[in-house]
Write a protein that holds these residues in place. Sequence first.
Motif, mmCIF file in Angstrom:
data_model
loop_
_atom_site.group_PDB
_atom_site.id
_atom_site.type_symbol
_atom_site.label_atom_id
_atom_site.label_comp_id
_atom_site.label_asym_id
_atom_site.label_seq_id
_atom_site.Cartn_x
_atom_site.Cartn_y
_atom_site.Cartn_z
ATOM 1 N N SER A 5 29.378 -10.156 37.739
ATOM 2 C CA SER A 5 28.650 -11.211 38.446
ATOM 3 C C SER A 5 27.751 -11.990 37.499
ATOM 4 C CB SER A 5 27.813 -10.597 39.577
ATOM 5 O OG SER A 5 28.634 -9.991 40.548
ATOM 6 N N ALA A 6 27.175 -11.295 36.521
ATOM 7 C CA ALA A 6 26.335 -11.972 35.533
ATOM 8 C C ALA A 6 27.143 -12.993 34.740
ATOM 9 C CB ALA A 6 25.707 -10.954 34.588
ATOM 10 N N ARG A 7 28.422 -12.738 34.614
ATOM 11 C CA ARG A 7 29.291 -13.632 33.845
ATOM 12 C C ARG A 7 29.904 -14.737 34.704
ATOM 13 N NH1 ARG A 7 32.102 -16.911 32.318
ATOM 14 N NH2 ARG A 7 33.660 -16.934 30.622
ATOM 15 N N TRP A 8 30.357 -14.401 35.913
ATOM 16 C CA TRP A 8 31.159 -15.360 36.686
ATOM 17 C C TRP A 8 30.543 -15.807 37.998
ATOM 18 C CZ3 TRP A 8 34.249 -11.382 34.237
ATOM 19 C CH2 TRP A 8 35.053 -11.879 33.212
ATOM 20 N N ARG A 9 29.376 -15.290 38.375
ATOM 21 C CA ARG A 9 28.782 -15.705 39.645
ATOM 22 C C ARG A 9 28.368 -17.165 39.583
ATOM 23 N NH1 ARG A 9 26.009 -12.882 44.465
ATOM 24 N NH2 ARG A 9 24.904 -14.642 45.400
ATOM 25 N N ARG A 10 28.594 -17.888 40.670
ATOM 26 C CA ARG A 10 28.101 -19.253 40.779
ATOM 27 C C ARG A 10 26.617 -19.189 41.109
ATOM 28 N NH1 ARG A 10 33.055 -19.947 43.855
ATOM 29 N NH2 ARG A 10 34.570 -21.171 42.675
ATOM 30 N N VAL A 46 11.883 -7.270 32.695
ATOM 31 C CA VAL A 46 12.171 -8.710 32.609
ATOM 32 C C VAL A 46 13.347 -9.068 33.512
ATOM 33 C CG1 VAL A 46 12.926 -10.568 31.084
ATOM 34 C CG2 VAL A 46 11.216 -8.913 30.293
ATOM 35 N N GLY A 47 14.391 -8.233 33.480
ATOM 36 C CA GLY A 47 15.580 -8.505 34.281
ATOM 37 C C GLY A 47 15.288 -8.503 35.771
ATOM 38 N N PHE A 48 14.549 -7.513 36.247
ATOM 39 C CA PHE A 48 14.233 -7.456 37.673
ATOM 40 C C PHE A 48 13.284 -8.581 38.074
ATOM 41 C CE2 PHE A 48 15.361 -2.782 37.342
ATOM 42 C CZ PHE A 48 16.541 -2.920 38.055
ATOM 43 N N GLY A 49 12.348 -8.899 37.180
ATOM 44 C CA GLY A 49 11.476 -10.032 37.457
ATOM 45 C C GLY A 49 12.265 -11.328 37.538
ATOM 46 N N ALA A 50 13.257 -11.461 36.662
ATOM 47 C CA ALA A 50 14.110 -12.650 36.673
ATOM 48 C C ALA A 50 14.921 -12.725 37.963
ATOM 49 C CB ALA A 50 15.041 -12.627 35.462
ATOM 50 N N SER A 98 13.746 -18.557 44.271
ATOM 51 C CA SER A 98 14.076 -19.984 44.140
ATOM 52 C C SER A 98 15.150 -20.378 45.144
ATOM 53 C CB SER A 98 14.537 -20.285 42.711
ATOM 54 O OG SER A 98 15.821 -19.727 42.458
ATOM 55 N N ARG A 99 16.100 -19.477 45.406
ATOM 56 C CA ARG A 99 17.146 -19.763 46.387
ATOM 57 C C ARG A 99 16.553 -19.845 47.790
ATOM 58 N NH1 ARG A 99 22.530 -18.963 45.668
ATOM 59 N NH2 ARG A 99 22.716 -17.879 47.671
ATOM 60 N N ALA A 100 15.522 -19.058 48.035
ATOM 61 C CA ALA A 100 14.890 -19.077 49.355
ATOM 62 C C ALA A 100 14.061 -20.337 49.564
ATOM 63 C CB ALA A 100 14.011 -17.845 49.526
ATOM 64 N N VAL A 101 13.426 -20.816 48.493
ATOM 65 C CA VAL A 101 12.479 -21.919 48.626
ATOM 66 C C VAL A 101 13.089 -23.274 48.262
ATOM 67 C CG1 VAL A 101 10.288 -22.849 47.787
ATOM 68 C CG2 VAL A 101 10.536 -20.389 48.179
ATOM 69 N N LEU A 102 13.866 -23.303 47.183
ATOM 70 C CA LEU A 102 14.315 -24.585 46.647
ATOM 71 C C LEU A 102 15.658 -25.047 47.165
ATOM 72 C CD1 LEU A 102 13.310 -24.066 42.891
ATOM 73 C CD2 LEU A 102 12.008 -25.209 44.696
ATOM 74 N N THR A 139 19.437 -20.195 36.358
ATOM 75 C CA THR A 139 20.749 -19.583 36.132
ATOM 76 C C THR A 139 20.627 -18.411 35.165
ATOM 77 O OG1 THR A 139 21.950 -21.645 36.555
ATOM 78 C CG2 THR A 139 23.080 -19.977 35.238
ATOM 79 N N ALA A 140 19.880 -18.619 34.079
ATOM 80 C CA ALA A 140 19.669 -17.537 33.111
ATOM 81 C C ALA A 140 18.937 -16.370 33.758
ATOM 82 C CB ALA A 140 18.880 -18.062 31.909
ATOM 83 N N ALA A 141 17.976 -16.685 34.647
ATOM 84 C CA ALA A 141 17.235 -15.625 35.338
ATOM 85 C C ALA A 141 18.161 -14.811 36.220
ATOM 86 C CB ALA A 141 16.107 -16.238 36.173
ATOM 87 N N GLY A 142 19.041 -15.489 36.953
ATOM 88 C CA GLY A 142 19.970 -14.781 37.809
ATOM 89 C C GLY A 142 20.902 -13.876 37.031
ATOM 90 N N ARG A 143 21.406 -14.352 35.907
ATOM 91 C CA ARG A 143 22.328 -13.544 35.101
ATOM 92 C C ARG A 143 21.603 -12.322 34.526
ATOM 93 N NH1 ARG A 143 26.653 -16.520 35.440
ATOM 94 N NH2 ARG A 143 26.650 -18.775 35.152
#
Length: 277
Positions: free
Chosen positions: A271-276, A83-87, A94-98, A26-30
């Motif tokens: 989106s960083a704040r409110w995206r699920r 770091v942000g783009f890597g995250a 992770s969404r594709a695999v997990l 979640t932190a990575a996505g934000r």
Amino acid sequence: MRSSHTRGGGGAAKSAARTTQKETLTAAGRAGFIARGVVYVLIGLLSLRIAVGSGGGRADRQGALHEIATKPFGEAMLWALVVGFGAMALWRGSRAVLTRGPRRKAGSRALDGGRAVFYASVCWGTAVYAAGGGQGSSGNAQSQDWTASALELPYGQALVGAAGCLLIGIGVVLAVRAALRRFLRQLNTGAMSPRTKEVVTALGVGGGVARGVVFAAAGVFLLVAAVRFDPHEAKGVDATLRSFAQTPAGPWLLVAVALGLILFGAFSFASARWRRL
């Protein structure tokens, strides 16, 4: 009894591990959405400069990186983007695999996988620039080089034409989904006040439509390059944006698109704040 405690302890450990994994992703996505927002805002601002004739460098990701590098603490900001783009690549991967379940079809996972690869390449390019590798060739030159190489392949003209049609299709889908407010399904709107929801909706609609227009326009140029068998007709983001100022609407169309890209950058922050995630 001991076996029961062991099983219970193992279950608690697995649950804690899953919780930690979810929080990390979640932190990575934000972080990824913030990095995306920074670049889009800067591209929009550079486009505005071009539209009003007050200078401005490349109105693309490389131009945005150069703009950041010229500012105080620019190098640190560049590495923060790395770091942000890597995250973002990690989160998409992770969404594709997990991620599994009836709502996660194979097509959706493949799309996330493609996005993960894209953001991984953006992360690498940003890292090269931050490490002093320079801007390299412009996005326009890269697009033309790729088109020229592709046209030399067997059925290359059809391949380039298909790529152009794909870009046009992506642009249309992005614009239509934004206009229909499909992005609201991915946001935790229940945590927003009515006024905040109105603002975020306006950012998503305006920004998403502008982003789709840019994709579609780039696809049109690629399709023209295929039809005319001329790689010089292909354009990167910077040249595509500049082409809007050469329409009958003059620089005003470029101003509108530039403002839309800034809105999309702001929507990325939302989106960083409110995206699920």
